[in-house]
Design a protein around this motif. Sequence first.
Motif, PDB file in Angstrom:
ATOM      1  N   ILE A 445       0.781  -1.306   0.050  1.00 25.10           N
ATOM      2  CA  ILE A 445       0.096  -0.044   0.034  1.00 25.10           C
ATOM      3  C   ILE A 445       1.038   1.295   0.090  1.00 25.10           C
ATOM      4  O   ILE A 445       1.855   1.294   0.891  1.00 25.10           O
ATOM      5  CB  ILE A 445      -0.899   0.124   1.042  1.00 25.10           C
ATOM      6  CG1 ILE A 445      -1.970  -1.265   1.158  1.00 25.10           C
ATOM      7  CG2 ILE A 445      -1.701   1.232   1.248  1.00 25.10           C
ATOM      8  CD1 ILE A 445      -3.029  -1.139   2.684  1.00 25.10           C
ATOM      9  N   VAL A 446       0.792   2.280  -1.085  1.00 24.35           N
ATOM     10  CA  VAL A 446       1.307   3.491  -1.103  1.00 24.35           C
ATOM     11  C   VAL A 446       0.607   4.478  -0.424  1.00 24.35           C
ATOM     12  O   VAL A 446       1.394   5.621   0.015  1.00 24.35           O
ATOM     13  CB  VAL A 446       1.886   3.849  -2.396  1.00 24.35           C
ATOM     14  CG1 VAL A 446       3.097   2.721  -2.877  1.00 24.35           C
ATOM     15  CG2 VAL A 446       0.840   3.857  -3.457  1.00 24.35           C
ATOM     16  N   GLU A 447      -0.754   4.371  -0.241  1.00 21.07           N
ATOM     17  CA  GLU A 447      -1.302   5.681   0.028  1.00 21.07           C
ATOM     18  C   GLU A 447      -2.796   5.002   0.774  1.00 21.07           C
ATOM     19  O   GLU A 447      -3.294   4.266   0.068  1.00 21.07           O
ATOM     20  CB  GLU A 447      -1.882   6.743  -0.908  1.00 21.07           C
ATOM     21  CG  GLU A 447      -1.913   7.981  -0.843  1.00 21.07           C
ATOM     22  CD  GLU A 447      -2.120   8.431  -2.170  1.00 21.07           C
ATOM     23  OE1 GLU A 447      -1.303   8.745  -2.794  1.00 21.07           O
ATOM     24  OE2 GLU A 447      -3.450   8.878  -2.285  1.00 21.07           O
ATOM     25  N   GLN A 448      -3.201   5.554   1.732  1.00 23.97           N
ATOM     26  CA  GLN A 448      -4.395   5.165   2.301  1.00 23.97           C
ATOM     27  C   GLN A 448      -5.084   5.799   3.224  1.00 23.97           C
ATOM     28  O   GLN A 448      -4.446   6.663   3.892  1.00 23.97           O
ATOM     29  CB  GLN A 448      -4.164   3.720   3.133  1.00 23.97           C
ATOM     30  CG  GLN A 448      -3.262   3.569   4.262  1.00 23.97           C
ATOM     31  CD  GLN A 448      -3.149   2.257   5.042  1.00 23.97           C
ATOM     32  OE1 GLN A 448      -4.379   1.582   5.144  1.00 23.97           O
ATOM     33  NE2 GLN A 448      -2.012   2.003   5.238  1.00 23.97           N
ATOM     34  N   PRO A 449      -6.396   5.956   3.055  1.00 21.28           N
ATOM     35  CA  PRO A 449      -7.217   6.733   4.185  1.00 21.28           C
ATOM     36  C   PRO A 449      -7.337   6.155   5.537  1.00 21.28           C
ATOM     37  O   PRO A 449      -6.995   5.302   5.720  1.00 21.28           O
ATOM     38  CB  PRO A 449      -8.577   7.016   3.381  1.00 21.28           C
ATOM     39  CG  PRO A 449      -8.671   5.634   2.733  1.00 21.28           C
ATOM     40  CD  PRO A 449      -7.347   5.233   2.360  1.00 21.28           C
ATOM     41  N   PRO A 450      -7.807   6.862   6.560  1.00 15.91           N
ATOM     42  CA  PRO A 450      -7.847   6.526   7.792  1.00 15.91           C
ATOM     43  C   PRO A 450      -8.848   5.281   7.915  1.00 15.91           C
ATOM     44  O   PRO A 450      -8.591   4.534   9.022  1.00 15.91           O
ATOM     45  CB  PRO A 450      -8.105   7.804   8.705  1.00 15.91           C
ATOM     46  CG  PRO A 450      -8.673   8.740   7.680  1.00 15.91           C
ATOM     47  CD  PRO A 450      -7.984   8.329   6.330  1.00 15.91           C
ATOM     48  N   ALA A 451     -10.102   5.319   7.194  1.00  9.85           N
ATOM     49  CA  ALA A 451     -10.937   4.338   7.514  1.00  9.85           C
ATOM     50  C   ALA A 451     -11.253   3.776   6.137  1.00  9.85           C
ATOM     51  O   ALA A 451     -11.241   4.656   5.055  1.00  9.85           O
ATOM     52  CB  ALA A 451     -12.151   4.714   8.297  1.00  9.85           C
ATOM     53  N   LEU A 452     -12.175   2.695   5.807  1.00  9.31           N
ATOM     54  CA  LEU A 452     -12.777   2.085   4.864  1.00  9.31           C
ATOM     55  C   LEU A 452     -11.658   2.263   3.550  1.00  9.31           C
ATOM     56  O   LEU A 452     -12.015   2.745   2.407  1.00  9.31           O
ATOM     57  CB  LEU A 452     -14.127   2.724   4.376  1.00  9.31           C
ATOM     58  CG  LEU A 452     -15.096   2.279   5.491  1.00  9.31           C
ATOM     59  CD1 LEU A 452     -16.149   3.415   5.185  1.00  9.31           C
ATOM     60  CD2 LEU A 452     -15.486   1.139   5.239  1.00  9.31           C
ATOM     61  N   ARG A 453     -10.192   1.829   3.802  1.00  7.36           N
ATOM     62  CA  ARG A 453      -9.378   2.066   2.907  1.00  7.36           C
ATOM     63  C   ARG A 453      -9.522   1.440   1.677  1.00  7.36           C
ATOM     64  O   ARG A 453      -8.874   1.717   0.413  1.00  7.36           O
ATOM     65  CB  ARG A 453      -8.057   1.718   3.529  1.00  7.36           C
ATOM     66  CG  ARG A 453      -7.797   0.349   3.938  1.00  7.36           C
ATOM     67  CD  ARG A 453      -6.662  -0.048   4.396  1.00  7.36           C
ATOM     68  NE  ARG A 453      -6.320  -1.641   4.706  1.00  7.36           N
ATOM     69  CZ  ARG A 453      -5.354  -2.103   5.456  1.00  7.36           C
ATOM     70  NH1 ARG A 453      -4.167  -1.076   5.736  1.00  7.36           N
ATOM     71  NH2 ARG A 453      -5.133  -3.318   5.334  1.00  7.36           N
ATOM     72  N   HIS A 454     -10.076   0.121   1.430  1.00  3.01           N
ATOM     73  CA  HIS A 454     -10.328  -0.688   0.332  1.00  3.01           C
ATOM     74  C   HIS A 454     -10.864   0.125  -0.867  1.00  3.01           C
ATOM     75  O   HIS A 454     -10.599  -0.186  -1.941  1.00  3.01           O
ATOM     76  CB  HIS A 454     -11.135  -1.944   0.375  1.00  3.01           C
ATOM     77  CG  HIS A 454     -12.567  -1.739   1.087  1.00  3.01           C
ATOM     78  ND1 HIS A 454     -12.644  -1.529   2.281  1.00  3.01           N
ATOM     79  CD2 HIS A 454     -13.567  -1.737   0.528  1.00  3.01           C
ATOM     80  CE1 HIS A 454     -14.067  -1.261   2.540  1.00  3.01           C
ATOM     81  NE2 HIS A 454     -14.575  -1.587   1.218  1.00  3.01           N
ATOM     82  N   PHE A 455     -11.590   1.234  -0.601  1.00  2.00           N
ATOM     83  CA  PHE A 455     -12.475   2.103  -1.573  1.00  2.00           C
ATOM     84  C   PHE A 455     -11.286   2.764  -2.512  1.00  2.00           C
ATOM     85  O   PHE A 455     -11.533   3.126  -3.464  1.00  2.00           O
ATOM     86  CB  PHE A 455     -13.489   2.984  -0.998  1.00  2.00           C
ATOM     87  CG  PHE A 455     -14.631   1.927  -0.750  1.00  2.00           C
ATOM     88  CD1 PHE A 455     -15.241   1.133  -1.453  1.00  2.00           C
ATOM     89  CD2 PHE A 455     -15.104   2.068   0.675  1.00  2.00           C
ATOM     90  CE1 PHE A 455     -16.663   0.453  -1.226  1.00  2.00           C
ATOM     91  CE2 PHE A 455     -16.238   1.270   1.037  1.00  2.00           C
ATOM     92  CZ  PHE A 455     -16.975   0.570   0.073  1.00  2.00           C
ATOM     93  N   THR A 456     -10.412   3.532  -1.819  1.00  2.00           N
ATOM     94  CA  THR A 456      -9.502   4.807  -2.354  1.00  2.00           C
ATOM     95  C   THR A 456      -7.899   4.198  -1.810  1.00  2.00           C
ATOM     96  O   THR A 456      -7.092   5.166  -2.505  1.00  2.00           O
ATOM     97  CB  THR A 456      -9.920   5.908  -1.535  1.00  2.00           C
ATOM     98  OG1 THR A 456      -9.600   5.780  -0.146  1.00  2.00           O
ATOM     99  CG2 THR A 456     -11.232   6.363  -1.671  1.00  2.00           C
ATOM    100  N   ALA A 457      -7.487   3.350  -1.230  1.00  2.00           N
ATOM    101  CA  ALA A 457      -6.050   3.349  -1.056  1.00  2.00           C
ATOM    102  C   ALA A 457      -5.553   3.045  -2.471  1.00  2.00           C
ATOM    103  O   ALA A 457      -6.033   2.533  -3.518  1.00  2.00           O
ATOM    104  CB  ALA A 457      -5.945   1.925  -0.493  1.00  2.00           C
ATOM    105  N   ARG A 458      -4.239   3.429  -2.717  1.00  2.00           N
ATOM    106  CA  ARG A 458      -3.386   3.225  -3.725  1.00  2.00           C
ATOM    107  C   ARG A 458      -2.339   1.937  -3.464  1.00  2.00           C
ATOM    108  O   ARG A 458      -1.689   2.172  -2.447  1.00  2.00           O
ATOM    109  CB  ARG A 458      -2.603   4.357  -4.270  1.00  2.00           C
ATOM    110  CG  ARG A 458      -3.923   5.386  -4.737  1.00  2.00           C
ATOM    111  CD  ARG A 458      -3.135   6.706  -5.501  1.00  2.00           C
ATOM    112  NE  ARG A 458      -2.867   6.551  -6.578  1.00  2.00           N
ATOM    113  CZ  ARG A 458      -3.373   6.599  -7.753  1.00  2.00           C
ATOM    114  NH1 ARG A 458      -4.589   6.952  -7.907  1.00  2.00           N
ATOM    115  NH2 ARG A 458      -2.746   6.479  -9.032  1.00  2.00           N
ATOM    116  N   PHE A 459      -1.833   1.274  -4.396  1.00  2.00           N
ATOM    117  CA  PHE A 459      -1.089   0.143  -4.313  1.00  2.00           C
ATOM    118  C   PHE A 459      -0.077   0.157  -5.271  1.00  2.00           C
ATOM    119  O   PHE A 459      -0.105   0.889  -6.322  1.00  2.00           O
ATOM    120  CB  PHE A 459      -1.995  -1.229  -4.319  1.00  2.00           C
ATOM    121  CG  PHE A 459      -2.928  -1.489  -3.490  1.00  2.00           C
ATOM    122  CD1 PHE A 459      -2.854  -2.235  -2.021  1.00  2.00           C
ATOM    123  CD2 PHE A 459      -4.351  -0.787  -3.742  1.00  2.00           C
ATOM    124  CE1 PHE A 459      -3.831  -2.543  -1.737  1.00  2.00           C
ATOM    125  CE2 PHE A 459      -5.011  -1.357  -2.960  1.00  2.00           C
ATOM    126  CZ  PHE A 459      -5.153  -1.984  -1.837  1.00  2.00           C
TER     127      PHE A 459
END
Length: 463
Positions: A445-459
Amino acid sequence: MAEPRYRTIIEPHRVKVVEPIHMTTRAAREELLAAAGYNLFGLRADQVMIDLLTDSGTSAMSAEQWAGIMRGDESYAGSSSYFRLEAAVKDIFGYRHVLPTHQGRAAERILFGCAVGPGQVVPSNNHFDTTRANIETQGAEALDLVIAEGRQPALDYPFKGNIDLARLDALLAARGPRGVPMVMLTLTNNSGGGQPASLDNIRGVAASCRRAGVPFYIDACRFAENAFFIKQREAGQAGRPTIEIAREMLRLADGCTMSAKKDGLANTGGFIGTNDDALAARMRNLSILTEGFPTYGGLAGRDLEAIAQGLYEVLDESYLTYRMRSTAYLGDGLRAAGVPIVEPPGGHAIYIDAGALLPHIPSSSYPGQALACEIYLAGGIRSCEIGSVMLGRRDPAGGAEIPAAMELVRLALPRRVYTQSHVDYVVEVIADIAARKQSLRGMTIVEQPPALRHFTARFAPVG
Ligand code: F0G
């Protein structure tokens, strides 16, 4: 029904309208996926050839549903379309009060907002994520009490969605009606692999609740699939029409929440059903605040028509035979190719056990995400990781992440949308990946929000 002498189950509908699929090459998909940060939620739908992200809101509607759309009565209060929906829900579900909502989670928010409070506990077989979140938002605990068999992915057992009645009774005895404001049962249990609960188990829940004086609610999203599994698998049920099984099953409860985006065969909508007059009055007031007047609940009249019609079509046994056979057919194809899946196939989806398929990729490198990305790259097929990306938790002490219990990839089948050749293609693509699985690498994971990361994280791919 088809002649029993032929094995092939044909789609019990003809195609009247087609929606083109935009064909892409692997080279194009490599660029599109990199631009989306290796997150399939970041793709545009027209960059996907076969979309198995969800079975929710993705159904193809019938000619009769579209005819209902034209009939939709858009009156603010007392729309005739509402009364058509109310009559369908009363006939099939049997609850006295019917409150439309814009989708399932709105039904959950309103029901729990009016009936659940801080410090209480709401047990279920397996709560779906939005159900859990809406219970936790009230300061209550959402407790999963699925039977032990329901937690073993490879085990073939007919009713892995059953709740553990001994644990339920112990909880009800310990906490009583003040501590347990309601018992829920998710039919089918989506989070546990789309597995059904038996009629016997549902009767047991109803009896336990009655003894303890605690109301019983069903999360009825996939009620028709559950009823058909009962017909196929439970002793003494084979001769009953599915609609009769559904009627008995739903009437064992005091009410329900429903997402009509699943077994309503509609593209949006939901409802709450209840037999509790006082609760219904409180829920109507809350619904007016955020959903709308109680005879439309955030929906257009035309949506109410589509749902009223869909609730009957979904119980058609030719449809259900095709539906279950298509899902099992996908499962059979993958199993034959040596791809481990959650057994037996669920109603709406096949769950690939990516952890078992890719033992060389540790949880910390997200084998489910790696597999979902490769399925897209190889075949333009969109699936959904349900593993440590979605359910892994960060260690509050700042140490290594706590992985999810299983690393799954869900292939959810939209209703009446894809044909057998689409499914054959999906099997072929995934079988080919399984044959060269050693070449798959993990993700970071290179970038992730604090919650519900699967929707917007970048890999990014590892190595
Ligand atoms: N309950 C269950 C069992 C569900 O599967 C869902 C949605 C909901 C409630 C919430 O309904 O989406 O209308 O608000 N499941 C979808 C899925 C999103 O992909 O499994 P909603």
